[in-house]
Design an enzyme around this catalytic site. Sequence first.
Site, short mmCIF file in Angstrom:
data_model
loop_
_atom_site.label_atom_id
_atom_site.label_comp_id
_atom_site.label_asym_id
_atom_site.label_seq_id
_atom_site.Cartn_x
_atom_site.Cartn_y
_atom_site.Cartn_z
N GLU A 108 0.83 -1.20 0.00
CA GLU A 108 0.00 0.00 0.00
C GLU A 108 0.87 1.25 0.00
OE1 GLU A 108 -3.26 2.45 2.72
OE2 GLU A 108 -2.72 0.39 3.26
N LYS A 161 -7.51 -15.53 16.31
CA LYS A 161 -7.72 -15.11 14.92
C LYS A 161 -9.18 -14.83 14.59
CE LYS A 161 -3.74 -17.96 13.74
NZ LYS A 161 -3.23 -19.13 13.00
N ASP A 204 2.38 -14.22 12.68
CA ASP A 204 1.23 -14.82 12.00
C ASP A 204 0.30 -13.70 11.54
OD1 ASP A 204 -1.04 -16.14 11.18
OD2 ASP A 204 -0.97 -17.62 12.78
N HIS A 206 -2.64 10.21 -1.17
CA HIS A 206 -2.81 8.90 -1.80
C HIS A 206 -2.68 8.99 -3.31
CE1 HIS A 206 -3.85 5.69 1.09
NE2 HIS A 206 -4.08 6.72 1.89
#
Length: 555
Positions: free
Chosen positions: A261, A367, A443, A541
């Site tokens: 990004e 998670k 993770d 952006h």
Amino acid sequence: MEARWRSSAKPVQAPKTTKTVSFEEVSGKASSSEALPLSLHLTNAVLFSLFFSAVYFLLSRWREKIRTSTPLHLVNLSEIVAIFAFIASVVYLLGFFGIDFVQSLIIRPSTDLWNSEDEEENEALLRKEDARKIPCGQALDCSVTSAPIISAQKVVNEKPVKLTTEKDEEIIKAIVAGTTPSYSLESKLGDCKRAASIRREALGRITGKSLSGLPLDGFDYESILGQCCEMPIGYVQIPVGIAGPLLLNGKEYSVPMATTEGCLVASTNRGCKAIHLSGGASSVLLKDGMTRAPVVRFGTAKRAADLKFYLEDPENFETLAVVFNSTGDAMGMNMVSKGVQNVLDFLQTDFPDMDVIGISGNFCSDKKPAAVNWIEGRGKSVVCEAIIKGDVVRKVLKTSVESLVELNMLKNLTGSAMAGALGGFNAHASNIVSAVYIATGQDPAQNIESSHCITMMEAVNEGNDLHISVTMPSIEVGTVGGGTQLASQSACLNLLGVKGASQESPGANSRRLATIVAGAVLAGELSLMSALAAGQLVKSHMKYNRSSKDVSKTS
């Protein structure tokens, strides 16, 4: 069609000459139209003129006959001469110029070229002819390491195809036929790189899809065997940027962030600058512990209650703690699961009627978004704060203290509450957490609970300065095990000074990493909120997160 050349027994050596030789000289054949003498040029010109003159004369005569209804097969002497001139010129021109046509389109270079004693020299000469005229793709290794794919027309600018032995070819065919399972290659071959290469080739044949953009070379496949990834066929490249220095608890850290990004690293870097100019940030670790909640079943509610009372007894709890053991600098999930299994096995003696349904009953909520992690915490619970000077807010962040406080209240607090957010009272904590996690071998899926964060802002020092803090109750990180032992991720941990296990204080490295994550989140929150308050989000952006490359022209 893609061509594959079998490797000879003779190893490829460095080129022995720098002489420039054309493809025709390498193959021993010269073009028939090169260096013609003057007489042949004149002959060609005469025959060309004769050919077109005869064609024009015959067409004119036949048009006249058609107009006057005269049979075409009745010809006079001039027409007979024109016909013979046409045939003679055609035979000459085909015989002369047809040689080039046949050589270029029909005759292929002799395969003896690749088996000659001068193979190394020929290969070097062909490489010299292969002048790269377009930039290499970012995901490809464009260095010339073996013979390129050759056609009769040109030298193709492609990455060299992996050479396979006859034994490899047999294995590939067996996988395609379904007689050999792909997952067994590592154990059968004893060579992880070779296994990945064979699996990749077989997959390409089965699916009919190209994997040319997925790198294979340059990765240690032995390092992931049995612990990181099964049935590998390559690896994905993610760029790593650096934000910082982040001044946290009196120490400077260059924070690695793996992301695709645009603007993310730049924004976090700006936040780090504002924090540094204001004297730095401080953090405190409130809690450190991993959870695993097994699910068991009894025949009656009374027996289930008996287990509950047994676990709540302090003496029994101490005994179970010894059975459970500790986790050190590991993130903790595997060690906690092992400890839970030890406890369940121990409890089976006093509770033989206990039926273990699963080692995880989801109350631990790994998670997955869950209020229990937001309220009670899981992993490392960290608070990080800083006081940003008013001058820094105006000059570096291009906004005001009042605007930031108001925006934070309406966006991060009120807006998130209206949306029913669960641990999401922040601007983009998960952006920074994910980027740092990928760079340091954590993770990535645990970004879900690790990104739980509430960002607070208030004016201090008579409204002149800004106090900002982030509270993150469930940061799950480790510095040993899992992806942390891979070369790239290990290097990023080493950059932060938290690689491996702490010898002086077990668990210290993982705790410090958690505070660095919180500090980076603090910087990211500060910068993004400032961009929003100043109306700079879209502009930034468009500058950093938009490519001008015409992807429609990319092969």
